[in-house]
Design an enzyme around this catalytic site. Structure first.
Site, PDB file in Angstrom:
ATOM      1  N   ASP A 316      86.335   8.524  36.666  1.00 13.21           N
ATOM      2  CA  ASP A 316      85.107   7.838  37.039  1.00 13.21           C
ATOM      3  C   ASP A 316      84.530   7.185  35.786  1.00 13.21           C
ATOM      4  OD1 ASP A 316      82.986   6.970  38.511  1.00 13.21           O
ATOM      5  OD2 ASP A 316      81.933   8.878  38.518  1.00 13.21           O
ATOM      6  N   ASP A 591      84.155  14.041  46.854  1.00  2.00           N
ATOM      7  CA  ASP A 591      85.314  13.906  45.969  1.00  2.00           C
ATOM      8  C   ASP A 591      86.310  15.044  46.151  1.00  2.00           C
ATOM      9  OD1 ASP A 591      84.512  11.550  44.745  1.00  2.00           O
ATOM     10  OD2 ASP A 591      83.331  12.594  43.229  1.00  2.00           O
TER      11      ASP A 591
END
Length: 850
Positions: A316, A591
């Site tokens: 990320d 996630d």
């Protein structure tokens, strides 16, 4: 009895929390009693090697050789001490990891929000709960917003239940049912936020009363551990059969069954590689502890085997590649643009007041989100003393961020005003939709957003509105007026560009997967050195691609933007289908599927949810990408050193087996007796565990491609080189023994020469296996354990050669100075060929690259 007076901003004082922790104990379930020293010692005595030594001692006692028997039993005790020290060290490492993997809790202490281990939560703590958190203790909800909790762990009910706010009077109830004001340890927050006060911890909680099954959890075995145990079992059967054959051959040929039995037991001790499972366990446990010191927590031990083989790191952007420390950089409103870095201590121009005012009103009063904190800090710096800050306004309703609408709306009531004020912030396209902008306005807005995002800014749009009656059920049912854009900067971490370059040198691709705007992602990618040749692929494009096309596209794409969690899962699946070993970072509840699907799931320790941490195999305690790269480096070092240790074990056992078998079949007196094998293990055991585990990394550890995780750790080439080392050493020591016998040296003399040669060769094997690529590494590189083991081995060798009592027990004759030189030369010669081989291979590699 629960207290009814609370301060929701201060919480407990740290000193008071420490007193309560000492008084009430840790917030954890009772664990199984730790094995006692006696039980551990008995377990070691039951090990095959110890049983064989005890059997030999008993045989010598029957033969009337009390000194030999006592010495062998003393070796049992000595080996037991060494093993206990190693096991306790391993246990401490695993216990430290268990403590670090306990759920984390966000609490308010001393007026600040701090994240602490769940085991340190105490009665009276104020818990800050939000979506994805695992509740660390039983608590009463004092303040909440749309809080829903999954209590299936306790009730079996799969539907999440809604929570109400405690009125200060209701008695603590059992879990189950809607609108109860209590949350319970182990349950999962699936929506909303809350502040709750802890009233019960540890074994007294609901899960503590019914969750006894948790105490029976056993440490998992890795694939490597299972493979080594199978190998040891097979070698054990082979060793047993050969030992029985030696007993029969010796007994029949020499009519000495007692000596035959000793020869058989000696062979069993020589051929049983009991170090294999011990070494694997120690390496993995201490390796996990070393990773933890680098701020990389290994939640599941098999991850250590996998992390060094990673070929793709999917990361990320926010908080991992960047500092997650947002600051307002640019404001665009009323056709003008303002750079907030200029004139930091001067008033903000009037044209931009509303943009800041309504960005603050669209945020929480006491924000935790970095962007909301940036808005508040800007307002305190630039709008102090103006009418644009509203600490006395009351929040009436909040419309949280949703998948179908990427914007947050809050409705406020101002004192003495009938109309309610509406403030919205969010993705520019979502706010444009709320404001019903026409196509021309949307096109102009899109161009402005792209201009700001090209500078690497996170761009949010701000809107305002009014509503006269009660707020509607959904945010879309109100009228909005577009106010402006706010660009926030999240600086790239200083160490990230170097870490990305290191990954490229190591043959590891870095792929950025972010929910941010494509131009922002591209700007950050350029700053950190990601290859942008494949362009930026958006989440919408990923959703539209068939699997085959996505699998082809992921091969050369380094940046994915505007990606939703379910699209992360598809990207991971495509990369794995393409043959990549994928490490995936994540922090949110959504996630978790992608983290589980990846070969190595990596959760954020600071900003990640408990759900993400539980789904992951590795947790970055400081949320830093550079720490992940350091983890890859450490993982490669651990696997390298484990391979070296296994090579040494295999190489050193071959001459031991040879020195045990060859004299039996050639009719020589026995060269190695049980006491000699026990002595050798005092060197072999710490060498293969402590010495090789402490070896520094190879200089090229991050300049070579990742290893194939499907390939065995110890491949055919490694086995061949290891066996070659063992064969050469065996030939040399057997030649020394044969030469001594042919020249009329007595049995004790020949045995002393042979054993001394083998001891030097054994130390040579340790030194030469420190590196399979560099010649100078054999005698260089810092490794204190190596020199302690070497020094101890030489001291013990001198004692058994020159102290009369010990020399007689070992059945040696004293050696002269030239004998020592002769043995040393032969021992060094037996391993020096491998150094020449390494030098030749290195010259060939250099020639191939020039």
């Amino acid at each position: 009895m629960l207290q009814t007076n609370f301060d929701l901003t201060t919480g407990l004082a740290s000193a008071e929390a420490a007193l309560r922790l000492a008084r009430d104990g840790a917030n954890e379930l009772s664990r199984r009693a730790r094995p006692t020293l006696l039980s551990d010692a008995l377990a070691i005595v039951r090990e095959p090697m110890s049983l064989l030594l005890v059997a030999c001692g008993a045989i010598y006692l029957v033969l009337g050789d009390a000194h030999e028997s006592i010495m062998l039993l003393a070796f049992v005790v000595f080996i037991m001490v060494i093993t206990l020290v190693q096991e306790r060290k391993t246990e401490r490492a695993l216990a430290a990891l268990r403590d670090m993997t306990s759920p984390r809790a966000l609490v308010i202490r001393d007026g600040r929000r701090v994240r602490i281990p769940g085991r340190e939560v105490v009665v009276g703590d104020l818990l800050v709960l939000s979506e994805g958190d695992r509740v660390p203790a039983d608590a009463a909800v004092l303040e909440g917003s749309h809080l829903t909790v999954d209590e299936s762990l306790l009730t079996g009910e799969s539907v999440a239940v809604r929570k109400a706010t405690w009125d200060g009077a209701a008695a603590v109830s059992r879990p189950g049912g809607e609108d109860l004001p209590f949350v319970f340890a182990g349950t999962l927050v699936v929506g909303g936020t809350a502040v709750a006060r802890v009233h019960t911890i540890g074994a007294a909680t609901e899960i503590g009363r019914i969750g006894k099954a948790l105490e029976r959890s056993e440490p998992e075995q890795t694939t490597l551990q299972r493979e080594t145990r199978r190998l040891v079992r097979r070698l054990g059967w082979i060793g047993g059969a050969l030992s029985l054959l030696v007993v029969v051959v010796h007994g029949v040929a020499r009519s000495s069954w007692i000596e035959g039995l000793l020869a058989g037991i000696t062979l069993a001790m020589a051929i049983l590689p009991n170090e294999f499972p011990v070494v694997v366990t120690i390496f993995l446990a201490l390796g996990a502890q070393r990773l933890a010191k680098r701020r990389v927590l290994t939640r599941r031990i098999p991850a250590i085997e996998a992390i060094g083989a990673a070929t793709v790191l999917c990361v990320d952007k926010t908080g991992t590649l960047t500092e997650n420390r947002m600051a307002v950089r640019t404001i665009a409103a009323n056709g003008e643009t303002f750079d907030a870095r200029r004139l930091e201590h001067e008033p903000l121009p009037e044209a931009f007041h509303e943009a800041v005012e309504f960005s603050i009103l669209a945020s929480r009063k006491d924000p935790f989100d970095p962007m909301e904190r940036a808005f508040k800090e800007l307002g305190e710096q630039r709008l102090a003393g103006t009418e644009h800050l509203h600490p006395d306004w009351t929040l009436v309703r909040e419309y949280p961020l949703a998948r179908e609408l990427l914007a947050v709306t809050q409705v406020w009531r101002a004192p003495h005003e009938a109309a309610l004020v509406v403030a919205t912030k969010g993705a520019p396209e979502a706010v444009a939709d709320l404001c019903h902008l026409d196509d021309r306005a949307r096109t102009r807005l899109r161009g402005e957003v792209e201009r700001l995002a090209a500078d690497g800014l996170r761009v949010l749009a701000v809107a305002r509105g009014q509503v006269c009656a009660d707020p509607p059920a959904i945010a879309h049912d109100m009228d909005y007026e577009f106010v402006g854009l706010v660009g926030l900067a999240d600086p790239v971490r200083k160490e990230v560009p170097r870490a990305v370059a290191e990954c490229h040198a190591a043959g590891i691709r870095v792929v950025m997967i972010t929910g941010d705007y494509p131009a922002t992602a591209a700007a950050v990618a350029a700053q950190i050195g990601l290859d942008g040749a494949g362009g930026v692929v958006t989440g919408a494009e990923v959703a539209a691609m068939p699997d085959a096309e996505l699998q082809a596209r992921v091969r050369d794409t380094a940046v994915f933007a505007r990606v939703l969690p379910e699209q992360k899962l598809r990207i991971v699946a495509a990369l794995r289908s393409a043959g990549e070993v994928v490490a995936m970072t994540g922090d949110g509840v959504n996630d978790a599927p992608a983290l589980k699907a990846a070969d190595i799931g990596v959760a954020m320790g600071g900003r990640g949810t408990d759900v993400a941490r539980e789904a992951a195999t590795i947790v970055l305690l400081d949320d830093d990408f550079a720490s992940l790269v350091a983890g890859v480096r450490s993982g490669r070092r651990i696997v390298d050193n484990l391979r070296k240790a296994l090579a040494y074990i295999l190489a050193v056992h071959l001459p031991i087996v040879g020195l045990t078998l060859i004299p039996v079949f050639l009719g020589w007196p026995l060269v190695l007796l049980p006491i000699h094998i026990a002595f050798l293990h005092l060197v072999i055991d710490p060498a293969c565990s402590v010495v090789f585990e402490a070896e520094p990394e190879e200089p090229d550890v991050m300049r070579r491609p990742p290893r194939d995780p499907r390939a065995p750790l110890f491949d055919r080439r490694s086995i061949a080189l290891s066996l070659a080392q063992g064969v050469v050493v065996m030939v040399v020591v057997v030649a020394v023994h044969g030469l001594a016998v042919s020249r009329g040296r007595g049995d004790a003399d020949a045995r002393g020469l042979t054993f001394t040669t083998f001891m030097v060769a054994n130390l040579g094997l340790i030194f030469t296996n420190r590196s399979w690529s560099r010649v100078e590494r054999a005698l260089t590189g810092r490794n204190a354990a190596l020199w302690w083991v070497t020094g101890g081995a030489l001291v013990f060798l001198a004692l058994v050669l020159y102290v009369p009592g010990l020399r007689e027990l070992f059945r040696f004759a004293p050696l002269r100075a030239r004998d020592i030189l002769y043995c040393s030369g032969a021992g060094v010669l037996s391993v020096s060929w491998f150094e020449a081989f390494k030098a030749s291979r290195r010259r060939s590699a250099v020639a191939a690259t020039t």
